[in-house]
Design a protein around this motif. Sequence first.
Motif, short mmCIF file in Angstrom:
data_model
loop_
_atom_site.label_atom_id
_atom_site.label_comp_id
_atom_site.label_asym_id
_atom_site.label_seq_id
_atom_site.Cartn_x
_atom_site.Cartn_y
_atom_site.Cartn_z
N ASN A 26 1.48 -3.61 4.46
CA ASN A 26 1.19 -2.37 4.78
C ASN A 26 2.45 -1.20 5.09
O ASN A 26 3.04 -1.72 5.77
N THR A 73 -0.21 -9.15 0.73
CA THR A 73 -0.55 -7.84 0.98
C THR A 73 0.08 -7.11 2.23
O THR A 73 0.06 -7.69 3.36
N GLU A 114 -4.79 -3.69 5.92
CA GLU A 114 -5.41 -4.84 5.07
C GLU A 114 -4.64 -6.17 5.53
O GLU A 114 -3.62 -6.31 5.77
N ASN A 148 0.76 -1.14 -0.10
CA ASN A 148 -0.09 -0.17 0.03
C ASN A 148 0.68 1.36 0.34
O ASN A 148 2.06 0.99 0.52
#
Length: 239
Positions: free
Chosen positions: A135, A133, A126, A87
């Motif tokens: 962050n 994924t 997330e 992200n």
Amino acid sequence: MLLLLPFSLLLIIAIPLFLVGGAVAIYLTSKGALSVHQLYILLGVAIALMTLLGAGAIDSYGDTIEYTVDQCMERGTDGGMDDQTVNSGTEFGELSPEAQDVFRSALQASRADDEYMTRKHPDEFELQRDTETTNEIQYESECYELTAQYRANVESNILGTFFSAVGWSLAVALTVGGLVKRERRRRQRWIESDSLEDVKSERCPNCDESLGQGSDECQRCGWSSTDDDTQEGNSSQPK
């Protein structure tokens, strides 16, 4: 690591209280100070409260999220990363207080080669699912990648479901049983009352207390029908 949560503390305190209270209730019932249907209802309520606390304690150690923090990896010339989606970097000060607390706790655990698991899931972070994924967070002039992975606790979920099903079933059964016994007792008293009215038992001429069927002596004042017979016999003798 997970700490002892409020539900667990309440359960530890409640168990001895419920055991002592149950023993006292059973003792009072044996002495006639507490009726059976009242004992059933009290036990049903107690088991319901124990089930609520126990299920909450088990659920507290159920599904959790594992957070790990690592230094940001070096990006390639195209600015991308091979197997990870990162992200856009977020300044630590822009995070919510809950997210800041999670990040600091996870960073501290990672530095100690430990795991940080909690049920908190701030909206800023997330979860890692089918694709990896992470962050990206800027903290104290350093770039960190926080990974949040969902950890299902199947054993805890099964235990919680079984405990709740048995506990609530027993609580409902005892409570309903107590109410049924109370209703039956009330009906029995009505039947006995109607029977007494049908018998039309005699009453004591001194205190008007019911003598009961076939009784010739008053339990309240001690009057007896033989006393009247004696008096009638004395009055019938010639002077």
